[in-house]
Scaffold this motif. Sequence first.
Motif, PDB file in Angstrom:
ATOM      1  N   MET A  93     -14.272 -87.878  -3.266  1.00  0.00           N
ATOM      2  CA  MET A  93     -15.114 -88.648  -2.590  1.00  0.00           C
ATOM      3  C   MET A  93     -16.062 -87.607  -1.609  1.00  0.00           C
ATOM      4  N   LEU A  94     -17.371 -88.102  -1.255  1.00  0.00           N
ATOM      5  CA  LEU A  94     -18.091 -87.235  -0.423  1.00  0.00           C
ATOM      6  C   LEU A  94     -18.099 -85.923  -0.735  1.00  0.00           C
ATOM      7  N   PRO A  95     -18.493 -85.561  -1.973  1.00  0.00           N
ATOM      8  CA  PRO A  95     -18.666 -84.353  -2.475  1.00  0.00           C
ATOM      9  C   PRO A  95     -19.897 -83.615  -1.536  1.00  0.00           C
ATOM     10  N   GLN A  96     -20.916 -84.383  -0.866  1.00  0.00           N
ATOM     11  CA  GLN A  96     -22.191 -83.539  -0.372  1.00  0.00           C
ATOM     12  C   GLN A  96     -21.814 -83.590   1.186  1.00  0.00           C
ATOM     13  N   VAL A  97     -20.495 -83.716   1.524  1.00  0.00           N
ATOM     14  CA  VAL A  97     -20.225 -83.705   2.915  1.00  0.00           C
ATOM     15  C   VAL A  97     -19.368 -82.317   3.064  1.00  0.00           C
ATOM     16  N   LYS A  98     -19.791 -81.302   3.989  1.00  0.00           N
ATOM     17  CA  LYS A  98     -19.057 -80.198   4.430  1.00  0.00           C
ATOM     18  C   LYS A  98     -17.794 -80.068   5.059  1.00  0.00           C
ATOM     19  N   ASN A  99     -17.850 -80.958   6.114  1.00  0.00           N
ATOM     20  CA  ASN A  99     -16.525 -81.072   6.992  1.00  0.00           C
ATOM     21  C   ASN A  99     -16.123 -82.342   7.305  1.00  0.00           C
ATOM     22  N   ILE A 100     -15.037 -82.806   7.008  1.00  0.00           N
ATOM     23  CA  ILE A 100     -14.499 -84.153   7.312  1.00  0.00           C
ATOM     24  C   ILE A 100     -13.388 -84.016   8.453  1.00  0.00           C
ATOM     25  N   ILE A 101     -13.785 -84.865   9.401  1.00  0.00           N
ATOM     26  CA  ILE A 101     -12.649 -84.539  10.705  1.00  0.00           C
ATOM     27  C   ILE A 101     -12.302 -85.993  10.943  1.00  0.00           C
ATOM     28  N   GLY A 102     -11.204 -86.124  11.383  1.00  0.00           N
ATOM     29  CA  GLY A 102     -10.713 -87.307  11.712  1.00  0.00           C
ATOM     30  C   GLY A 102     -10.086 -87.107  13.269  1.00  0.00           C
ATOM     31  N   ILE A 103     -10.613 -88.058  14.099  1.00  0.00           N
ATOM     32  CA  ILE A 103     -10.284 -88.201  15.602  1.00  0.00           C
ATOM     33  C   ILE A 103      -9.457 -89.471  15.956  1.00  0.00           C
ATOM     34  N   SER A 104      -8.116 -88.712  16.559  1.00  0.00           N
ATOM     35  CA  SER A 104      -7.214 -89.596  16.648  1.00  0.00           C
ATOM     36  C   SER A 104      -6.597 -89.492  17.776  1.00  0.00           C
ATOM     37  N   SER A 105      -5.660 -90.508  18.206  1.00  0.00           N
ATOM     38  CA  SER A 105      -4.815 -90.447  19.645  1.00  0.00           C
ATOM     39  C   SER A 105      -3.592 -91.153  19.468  1.00  0.00           C
ATOM     40  N   GLY A 106      -2.736 -90.620  20.010  1.00  0.00           N
ATOM     41  CA  GLY A 106      -1.189 -91.246  19.788  1.00  0.00           C
ATOM     42  C   GLY A 106      -1.219 -92.703  20.464  1.00  0.00           C
ATOM     43  N   LYS A 107      -2.197 -93.056  21.542  1.00  0.00           N
ATOM     44  CA  LYS A 107      -2.246 -94.521  22.209  1.00  0.00           C
ATOM     45  C   LYS A 107      -3.520 -94.813  22.294  1.00  0.00           C
ATOM     46  N   GLY A 108      -3.679 -96.166  22.568  1.00  0.00           N
ATOM     47  CA  GLY A 108      -4.979 -96.614  22.994  1.00  0.00           C
ATOM     48  C   GLY A 108      -5.330 -96.370  24.537  1.00  0.00           C
ATOM     49  N   GLY A 109      -6.498 -96.492  24.757  1.00  0.00           N
ATOM     50  CA  GLY A 109      -6.918 -96.457  26.079  1.00  0.00           C
ATOM     51  C   GLY A 109      -7.019 -95.056  26.540  1.00  0.00           C
ATOM     52  N   VAL A 110      -7.015 -94.002  25.658  1.00  0.00           N
ATOM     53  CA  VAL A 110      -7.379 -92.557  26.490  1.00  0.00           C
ATOM     54  C   VAL A 110      -8.876 -92.293  26.147  1.00  0.00           C
ATOM     55  N   GLY A 111      -9.711 -93.322  25.648  1.00  0.00           N
ATOM     56  CA  GLY A 111     -11.029 -92.830  25.372  1.00  0.00           C
ATOM     57  C   GLY A 111     -11.271 -92.298  24.153  1.00  0.00           C
ATOM     58  N   LYS A 112     -10.683 -92.320  23.043  1.00  0.00           N
ATOM     59  CA  LYS A 112     -11.032 -91.842  21.827  1.00  0.00           C
ATOM     60  C   LYS A 112     -12.164 -92.002  21.036  1.00  0.00           C
ATOM     61  N   SER A 113     -12.596 -93.422  21.310  1.00  0.00           N
ATOM     62  CA  SER A 113     -13.838 -93.741  20.645  1.00  0.00           C
ATOM     63  C   SER A 113     -15.059 -93.308  21.671  1.00  0.00           C
ATOM     64  N   THR A 114     -14.881 -93.238  22.832  1.00  0.00           N
ATOM     65  CA  THR A 114     -15.854 -92.522  23.636  1.00  0.00           C
ATOM     66  C   THR A 114     -16.157 -91.049  23.278  1.00  0.00           C
ATOM     67  N   VAL A 115     -15.038 -90.306  22.897  1.00  0.00           N
ATOM     68  CA  VAL A 115     -15.281 -89.147  22.629  1.00  0.00           C
ATOM     69  C   VAL A 115     -15.840 -89.124  21.169  1.00  0.00           C
ATOM     70  N   SER A 116     -15.379 -89.908  20.133  1.00  0.00           N
ATOM     71  CA  SER A 116     -15.838 -89.663  18.827  1.00  0.00           C
ATOM     72  C   SER A 116     -17.362 -89.711  18.980  1.00  0.00           C
ATOM     73  N   ALA A 117     -17.980 -90.862  19.873  1.00  0.00           N
ATOM     74  CA  ALA A 117     -19.265 -91.364  19.780  1.00  0.00           C
ATOM     75  C   ALA A 117     -20.152 -90.085  20.151  1.00  0.00           C
ATOM     76  N   ASN A 118     -19.526 -89.722  21.463  1.00  0.00           N
ATOM     77  CA  ASN A 118     -20.385 -88.474  22.082  1.00  0.00           C
ATOM     78  C   ASN A 118     -20.393 -87.202  21.353  1.00  0.00           C
ATOM     79  N   LEU A 119     -18.996 -86.975  20.803  1.00  0.00           N
ATOM     80  CA  LEU A 119     -19.013 -85.586  19.824  1.00  0.00           C
ATOM     81  C   LEU A 119     -20.243 -85.771  18.709  1.00  0.00           C
ATOM     82  N   ALA A 120     -20.069 -86.851  18.193  1.00  0.00           N
ATOM     83  CA  ALA A 120     -21.286 -87.042  16.958  1.00  0.00           C
ATOM     84  C   ALA A 120     -22.600 -86.965  17.422  1.00  0.00           C
ATOM     85  N   VAL A 121     -22.930 -87.511  18.526  1.00  0.00           N
ATOM     86  CA  VAL A 121     -24.229 -87.293  19.170  1.00  0.00           C
ATOM     87  C   VAL A 121     -24.494 -85.731  19.663  1.00  0.00           C
TER      88      VAL A 121
END
Length: 366
Positions: A93-121
């Motif tokens: 899947m996604l043959p036109q995508v050069k790099n696929i990166i998963g952003i994870s955290s061992g637990k909730g509440g550490v701001g993972k989604s905030t990091v994901s959104a701002n890293l993307a921007v």
Amino acid sequence: MTLYPKLILDALATVRYPGTGKNLVEAEMVADNLRIDGMSVSFSLIFEKPTDPFMKSMVKAAETAIHTYVSPDVQVTIATESKQAPRPEAGKMLPQVKNIIGISSGKGGVGKSTVSANLAVALAKLGYKVGLLDADIFGPSMPKMFQVEDARPYAERIDGRDLIIPVEKYGVKLLSIGFFVDPDQATLWRGGMASNALKQLIGDAAWGDLDYFLIDLPPGTSDIHLTVVQTLAMTGAIVVSTPQAVALADARKGINMFTNDKVNVPILGLVENMAWFTPAELPENKYYIFGKEGAKKLAEEMNVPLLGQIPIVQSICEGGDNGTPVALDEDSVTGRAFLSLAASVVRQVDRRNVEMAPTKIVEMHK
């Protein structure tokens, strides 16, 4: 007993397709390849998509109808076809995508989604083509963080397939299950349903050419993580943690999950979120309210890079709530921190791709 086509078609006309309420013949779902050889019958049923949820039940119902209305002695062979091209196989899947990166955290509440959104921007501000998938099926937050809660992605026919068109904002292509469910209702799905929904958002969407495809994974370890690594050829994973001891213990588990033999996804590095508190009016002051450099020490212990340290300021919370990620403001403390993080991620990905190049060359010549 002599079989002939009308007997078979009359039997199939008793079977109704739930998607339209029409019978199989009326809905033109019986292909014109009906073959009869003595007491053997073979034909195909045509479905709109290869992922049609009624496919198996319709095949069984068609076979039962022939045995009921024609004869139980008929040997029935039913193939399936689809009008749309099938979804690419897992790993392709996604043959036109050069790099696929998963952003994870061992637990909730550490701001993972905030990091994901701002890293993307931040990556988009550096000039890269970026996609962001909100894979947190049970707690999607990206629609709010990008202020696109009212967006309703639509589908377009592209190369013979109906593909979901991602929402675009701040230079980032975005999809989330949050666009397709009631935000006021809990998503009560079993693991299989969540995994299938995620596969659709990945494989049935028009992501196009991307330099970076970021996947905001749910906290902890779950079926979703396995679905992602089994579906995609991932470049690597980023683990987000705070400096707090409890968060670090779970971050260690997250690193182990990706690096074990069954998953085997490289760790690109750790991000220490909430590294310190800095008042907006005193940008040089640092208050280590969750501990000091815990993630930095863990990175050294686990022999993985520390990609960045993100401070807490009031604007980062406000930006997440009002849909304006702080990475948009290059002059803010956190804006600069996320741009620095993005640059670190690019360097780490480039370094890994260079290291992997000889392996790819060997595989090509096998």
